[in-house]
Design an enzyme around this catalytic site. Structure first.
Site, PDB file in Angstrom:
ATOM      1  N   ARG A 431       0.807  -1.282  -0.540  1.00  0.00           N
ATOM      2  CA  ARG A 431      -0.315  -0.422  -0.400  1.00  0.00           C
ATOM      3  C   ARG A 431       0.993   0.516  -0.323  1.00  0.00           C
ATOM      4  NH1 ARG A 431      -0.762  -3.995   3.235  1.00  0.00           N
ATOM      5  NH2 ARG A 431      -3.302  -4.726   3.387  1.00  0.00           N
ATOM      6  N   ARG A 540     -22.051 -15.987  -4.112  1.00  0.00           N
ATOM      7  CA  ARG A 540     -22.431 -14.946  -4.833  1.00  0.00           C
ATOM      8  C   ARG A 540     -21.136 -14.040  -4.875  1.00  0.00           C
ATOM      9  NH1 ARG A 540     -28.312 -13.414  -2.963  1.00  0.00           N
ATOM     10  NH2 ARG A 540     -27.927 -12.468  -5.552  1.00  0.00           N
ATOM     11  N   ASP A 556     -31.891 -12.025  -7.579  1.00  0.00           N
ATOM     12  CA  ASP A 556     -31.906 -13.698  -7.686  1.00  0.00           C
ATOM     13  C   ASP A 556     -32.783 -13.223  -8.661  1.00  0.00           C
ATOM     14  OD1 ASP A 556     -30.884 -13.636  -4.921  1.00  0.00           O
ATOM     15  OD2 ASP A 556     -32.981 -13.697  -3.845  1.00  0.00           O
ATOM     16  N   GLU A 557     -33.112 -15.271  -8.555  1.00  0.00           N
ATOM     17  CA  GLU A 557     -33.813 -15.701  -9.953  1.00  0.00           C
ATOM     18  C   GLU A 557     -34.935 -15.427 -10.100  1.00  0.00           C
ATOM     19  OE1 GLU A 557     -34.408 -19.959  -9.438  1.00  0.00           O
ATOM     20  OE2 GLU A 557     -33.416 -19.596  -7.514  1.00  0.00           O
ATOM     21  N   GLU A 644     -26.123 -13.762   4.155  1.00  0.00           N
ATOM     22  CA  GLU A 644     -25.432 -13.407   3.355  1.00  0.00           C
ATOM     23  C   GLU A 644     -25.046 -11.707   2.710  1.00  0.00           C
ATOM     24  OE1 GLU A 644     -27.813 -14.117   0.127  1.00  0.00           O
ATOM     25  OE2 GLU A 644     -27.455 -14.692   1.833  1.00  0.00           O
ATOM     26  N   ASP A 645     -26.780 -11.291   2.611  1.00  0.00           N
ATOM     27  CA  ASP A 645     -26.702 -10.210   1.995  1.00  0.00           C
ATOM     28  C   ASP A 645     -26.767  -8.822   3.883  1.00  0.00           C
ATOM     29  OD1 ASP A 645     -29.047 -11.217   3.288  1.00  0.00           O
ATOM     30  OD2 ASP A 645     -30.180 -10.122   2.393  1.00  0.00           O
ATOM     31  N   ARG A 692     -32.356 -14.578  10.366  1.00  0.00           N
ATOM     32  CA  ARG A 692     -32.091 -12.877   9.915  1.00  0.00           C
ATOM     33  C   ARG A 692     -31.932 -12.726  11.395  1.00  0.00           C
ATOM     34  NH1 ARG A 692     -32.630 -12.528   4.630  1.00  0.00           N
ATOM     35  NH2 ARG A 692     -31.795 -10.198   4.291  1.00  0.00           N
TER      36      ARG A 692
END
Length: 736
Positions: A431, A540, A556-557, A644-645, A692
């Site tokens: 860095r 994801r 999402d699908e 995960e979100d 959640r």
């Protein structure tokens, strides 16, 4: 000719006679009289000679210059050589780089013996290492080793002093003369001189030490760390005290100090002189002699009055209401006051000559502190008065950044130490000082991702650039099917019609069936690629090499969006590339009855989470999610499911200190549960929100605080739902 010679001789003799008559006194002071010359140099200035120099101080005080108890430079040099036998160590000479080639930068901590006692501070250090992404339980994979022997307090008068360290470390088969070892130390030496003697030979080990003396510091090898107390938090830490409404930057007091005054011994000179700058108005300098067991035996004429004045002011109040804080040396060079001033946004005025400042290898302290000279104490007030208000505010802001980025917890202090060592292994991928001294800081700017500033989402505005004009759509599929469902086909067609779409990636996370053949997928105007997943929720956010654009549209699908919604959201994201920008919003709240954090999907005016089922963010967060977070945290998310979100939102909020951005949406988004998730959970509906909430609280516990930031902002297109012609609106389909 003879007459001319006579005139020359007479002229020469006359010149010497005149010189002797009028300048003889000066001649006697010249170098012809070598004995008098040496004597004059030895005795000048003659303090008692009133004709040469007027007395402004007590002659006895002037002639007894310095504290006789202090070690001489020769004594310090001999002590240094006895302690640091490998004083010429550098990374190139005392570190085995080959141990880091196969497995990368991994750190191993020695197992703790049964009867081995550890201080609270050292236990926190070892825990920080074991919680980091660099920890390995296998010594064969390790690049760096850390002892399980507590070496923080090496004052042999302390109750935490560990005896026979030399014998113990030389019995370790991995010691190897200290090579590739890291030793932490906070206190060294003892009364009266407090030298940097650790009581054992560190060999070729790297020393991470507080109160580091510059003469003993080995540049590019050792690391100077701050002195922190046993109560310093393990992780998270308290926020700094500077808020948006705390301006103007100049406060009630200009310069303050409140602390102990040492009557004798090392460190007493500087603190004894602080009373000279006290004016009782905007400069407050308070000291007390009342500390230690035998302070009354050594107290001077000032002690009684100093003790009375000392009690008139509260230390925390002075920190809150002062612009500058004096940070003098104590018995050792560093003190707890340094971190206290940083947190309080009280600009440190350092009076500790020879102190190697913490992490000075990467931190530019000239932007956050005033480095003074102990011998020029009386010049400090006028020096700080000359600093303009805008510069003062810049100093205060930098103190808050440094405190939050590197010093607010033991985790951050230890991780900064490890990152500095890691950067030394590959200098070409390390860095820059700019990254270390600019938000969000060196710990959150991964050089493995890039060394170019334009590749990160934080520096576009500073460099007058902007992110790329295209995005990559990443659609996660979990439903088992021999062919793509109608909802997936519609979503792919909708996304491909966007003028900003560069490619579409389908992440096939269904373990039961392989992805359908290419003939089953629709024909699109942009490339369509199928990526096999591992069946984990964290897949994801893996940094796939196929993602070449700065922006990622996570879907999402079963997500239902229009092309206009996608285009507008992307335009908004390009103005806020460091944040998550999307549609479905959720919020968190504190439940006082349960004494834990709650999660809700109710439609309110406030939100703090944007679900990644339909959201834009920078691709750098994929690298940060996968490489910055430890493996154990990602495994926690995978085990809890549908979490995960939340972790991604917490991560981005922890980096930016900003909330996500919600954009308008034609249809209200309904959070659905894919069939595979239902099968995994065993129940549907309410159980999902319970998990959640559990996930949210476990993540907050890991971070040590709640990073999420709430917002009431929603961005709509210009003329959105205004009573004007549809032809005048850029995104008319958003209102249908």
């Amino acid at each position: 000719m003879q007459t001319r010679k006579k005139y020359i001789v007479l002229t020469f003799l006359a010149s010497w006679l005149l010189l002797f008559l009028f300048g003889g006194d000066q001649l006697r002071r010249f170098a012809f009289f070598s004995g008098r010359k040496v004597e004059a140099r030895r005795n000048w200035p003659r303090w008692m000679d009133q004709s040469l120099l007027k007395n402004f101080a007590d002659p006895e005080e002037l002639q007894s210059d310095g504290d006789t108890s202090l070690p001489s430079p020769r004594e310090r040099r001999m002590g240094r050589l006895s302690i640091y036998k490998n004083s010429r160590c550098r990374m190139e000479t005392c570190f085995d780089f080959s141990r880091c080639e196969e497995h990368g930068f991994k750190v191993f901590t020695y197992p703790q013996e049964r009867d081995q006692q550890l201080s609270e501070s050292y236990s926190k250090i070892l825990t920080s290492i074991q919680r980091s992404r660099y920890y390995t339980p296998n010594p064969q994979e390790a690049c760096l080793f850390v002892l399980s022997i507590d070496t923080l307090d090496r004052d042999h008068l302390s109750g935490q002093y560990v005896h026979n360290v030399d014998e113990k470390i030389h019995s370790f088969p991995l010691w190897n003369g200290g090579r590739n070892h890291l030793i932490f130390n906070l206190y060294s030496g003892t009364w009266p001189n407090y030298t940097e003697d650790l009581g054992f030979d560190i060999g070729q080990a790297i020393l991470a030490k507080a109160s580091f003396y510059t003469e003993n510091f080995r540049p590019g090898f050792d690391i100077s760390i701050p002195l922190f107390s046993k109560d310093h938090p393990q992780r998270g830490g308290e926020r700094g005290w500077l808020y948006q409404d705390s301006i103007p930057p100049k406060k009630k007091y200009l310069l303050v100090f409140k602390g102990k005054r040492y009557l004798t011994g090392i460190g007493s000179g500087t603190r004894n002189a602080l009373h000279h700058i006290h004016n009782g108005k905007d400069i407050i300098s308070l000291t007390t002699c009342k500390h230690g067991k035998d302070w009354e035996k050594h107290k001077d004429t000032r002690c009684d009055q100093d003790n009375v004045d000392y009690e008139k002011f509260d230390y925390q109040e002075l920190l809150h209401n002062s612009t500058f804080c004096i940070v003098p040396r104590g018995r050792r060079l560093g003190s707890f006051r340094f971190l206290e001033a940083l947190q309080a946004a009280c600009i440190p005025v350092l009076l500790s000559d020879g102190w190697e400042l913490p992490f000075a290898e990467v931190i530019d302290w000239g932007k956050a502190a005033v480095v003074g000279n102990e011998r020029l104490l009386l010049q400090i007030p006028s020096a700080v008065r000359c600093i303009p208000a805008q510069r003062v505010l810049a100093f205060q802001q930098q103190t808050q950044f440094l405190w939050d980025a590197y010093f607010s917890s033991v985790d951050k202090i230890v991780h900064t130490t490890l990152e500095i060592i890691k950067d030394r292994l590959l200098p070409h991928r390390s860095r820059s000082r700019f990254l270390w001294n600019t938000l969000p800081g060196g710990l959150l700017a991964l050089p493995d991702f890039s060394t170019h500033l334009r590749d990160f989402p934080f520096y576009y505005l500073q460099h007058g650039s902007s992110p790329s004009e295209k995005f990559t759509a990443l659609i996660r599929v979990v439903s088992p099917a021999a062919s793509p469902s109608q909802s997936i086909l519609r979503l792919i067609q909708t996304i491909s019609r966007s003028q900003y779409c560069a490619q579409i990636l389908v992440l096939w996370s269904c373990e039961k069936l392989p992805p359908p053949p290419s003939g089953k997928w629709p024909q699109t105007t942009v490339p369509l690629t199928i990526i096999p997943g591992r069946g984990k929720l964290s897949d994801r956010f893996f940094p796939y090499t196929a993602i070449q654009t700065d922006a990622v549209l996570s879907l999402d699908e079963d997500t239902s969006l229009s092309t206009s919604e996608v285009d507008f959201a992307f335009v908004v994201w390009r103005s806020f590339p460091e944040r998550i920008v999307g549609f479905p919003a959720r919020s968190h709240f504190w439940d006082p009855e349960q004494r834990r954090w709650g999660y809700t999907s109710k439609w309110t005016n406030e939100f703090s989470i944007i679900l990644t089922t339909a959201a834009f963010y920078h691709r750098y967060y994929h690298s940060l999610f996968t490489e910055y977070l430890p493996v154990g945290l990602r495994e926690l998310v995978d085990s809890l499911a549908t979490c995960e979100d939340i972790l991604m939102n917490i991560l981005v909020a922890a980096v930016t200190k900003l909330p996500p951005i919600k954009v308008t949406q034609w249809k209200q988004y309904k959070e659905t549960v894919p069939q595979q998730v239902k099968d995994t959970l065993g129940v549907a509906g309410g159980r999902r929100f319970s998990q959640r909430q559990d996930c949210l609280n476990q993540l907050v516990d890991w971070f040590g605080y709640m990073p999420l930031v709430s917002s009431q902002l929603r961005l709509d297109p210009v003329l959105f739902k205004d009573q004007v012609s549809v032809l005048r609106k850029k995104y008319p389909r958003l209102e249908k």
